[in-house]
Scaffold this motif. Sequence first.
Motif, short mmCIF file in Angstrom:
data_model
loop_
_atom_site.label_atom_id
_atom_site.label_comp_id
_atom_site.label_asym_id
_atom_site.label_seq_id
_atom_site.Cartn_x
_atom_site.Cartn_y
_atom_site.Cartn_z
N UNK A 88 55.32 -25.95 1.54
CA UNK A 88 55.18 -26.65 2.07
C UNK A 88 56.48 -27.82 1.90
N UNK A 89 54.89 -28.66 1.97
CA UNK A 89 55.18 -30.28 1.49
C UNK A 89 56.55 -30.18 -0.27
N UNK A 90 56.37 -28.85 -0.39
CA UNK A 90 56.96 -29.13 -1.74
C UNK A 90 59.22 -28.52 -1.55
N UNK A 91 58.61 -28.56 -0.30
CA UNK A 91 59.86 -27.38 -0.46
C UNK A 91 61.16 -28.10 -0.39
N UNK A 92 61.20 -29.67 -0.16
CA UNK A 92 62.48 -30.21 -0.42
C UNK A 92 62.59 -30.46 -1.96
N UNK A 129 66.53 -35.97 6.95
CA UNK A 129 66.12 -36.63 5.75
C UNK A 129 67.30 -38.29 5.66
N UNK A 130 69.08 -37.78 6.08
CA UNK A 130 69.54 -38.56 5.64
C UNK A 130 69.50 -39.48 6.73
N UNK A 131 68.46 -39.39 7.83
CA UNK A 131 68.54 -40.11 9.14
C UNK A 131 69.93 -40.42 9.92
N UNK A 132 70.83 -39.50 10.06
CA UNK A 132 71.53 -39.16 11.19
C UNK A 132 71.18 -38.09 11.71
N UNK A 133 70.98 -39.09 13.17
CA UNK A 133 71.09 -38.38 13.64
C UNK A 133 72.06 -37.08 15.11
#
Length: 502
Positions: free
Chosen positions: A148-152, A300-304
């Motif tokens: 789960x943590x490594x999924x990205x 992750x990209x900080x796109x709201x």
Amino acid sequence: MTRRLLLGCSAVGNALVEHARDERGERDDLVAITDDTGWVSTLRDRNVATVEADPSDPETYPDSAAVVLIASDDPERNVAAARAARAAYPDAMIVAHLGTTPTDEQRAAVAAVADRVVDPVEAVADRVFEAVGLDGERGPAGGSAAGAEASLTDEGGREKPARLLATLRGLSGPLLIVAHDNPDPDAIASALGLARIAASIGVDADACYGGEIAHQENRALVNLLDIGLRPFDDIDLDEYAGIALVDHSRAGINDSLPEDYPVDVVVDHHPPRGPVAGSFVDIRPAVGATSTLIAEYLSRYGIAPDRELATALLYGIRIDTKDFTRATAIDDFEAAADLLAHADESTLERVESPSVSPETLRVLAAAIENRDVRGSVAASCVGEITDRDALAQAAERLLDLDGVTVTFVYGYIDDVIYGSARARGADLDAGELLRDALDPVGSAGGHAAMAGAQVPLGILSEVSKSESLPDVVEAFVAGRFFEALDDAPVQPTGLPAEFSTD
Ligand SMILES: [Mn+2]
């Protein structure tokens, strides 16, 4: 005597009911008390004796209960129900679900009276890690489910978010995002979200779909949110420098692209059934919705996400996970929680109960009026129709009839008879039934809970002037349908169990 009592209901309560059935094969000794009318009808449809009442009011409790399950979503109400249950049944085993984001005080109050306290987030986390641990090898589309943590992160340790942007930046022109044919909310929202990601780095993107946006909820989603998805037929592939697939993974399989058309980006959560091509591939079958993956990238990209996008993604997750009761990973909960802050709940309400066209209401009225109920099976001929969608909706709604577990609604348009069947809590396979009844004279398909059939009207060519066409259609279709029903290997079970408190 009542052995088990369910107080309050929610996705968790519902899962407990399902679990109880899996374990024992029957739920005769289960009584549910909830004042949520939606859950009341859902539970009754599953043959659970259900009382519509305040679950914290001991007035409505049965005389005895060995096990009490507390399962609403509201921690405050769960505290009240747990206390009332403890007072009413001093010796019962009380298992309490905490509900959504309980305070420490509420947690302590439940723990003080319950024998076991269930924290769904912890429970789900355990299950996900277990699933991921067992699932190291995922087939050809590498990079998935490494943990789960490594999924990205992929095998090379490179961050997927960075690689996705690099892939998009590397395109020499606009990107075409392709949803699967007849897109569901998850595919629609994911396409929209990926377009937003592309736009954030100045890459032009269009989202498109093949087939049709069929369910009225999906159309309501697209209309209410003003989602600019283009039909594939209007697309000129030569205008695009790159292709992205969302919520499916292979060009030409369940989408309108030519088979093996070159693909640049794939984001999906279905286990691929064959080799997946693409310079950037993110397939995570452990996750409940593609919308979850897209929401993760956005974050992750900080796109709201704007209101429209957040609402669509949240709806995509809710539909694909059946409101978090099916194939749900902790990532889905987390993405939904993030999206909730940006989503428009009143729009979601309107999406879920969209306004109904006069034709749909007419078909529904005819389906109710003309119903032919035999045992727990209802069939209904609605005559000539102008909208095939209305048949499926009417079949769905007829299931609300008391004691009905299988429905079949049919009518005709443009020289073809169309029928739609639904089954719920029945020991009967709707798909098999329609295949037996109508495949020999037309075509039929579907699965146990949902099926459809079509038969050319020409088969009834010998209709004489004195007979009315609807009557002839009804006699023909109902005849075949009920004949197939008589021959069906397993007959549907009887009426739902009556509620009893003794
Ligand atoms: Mn999906």
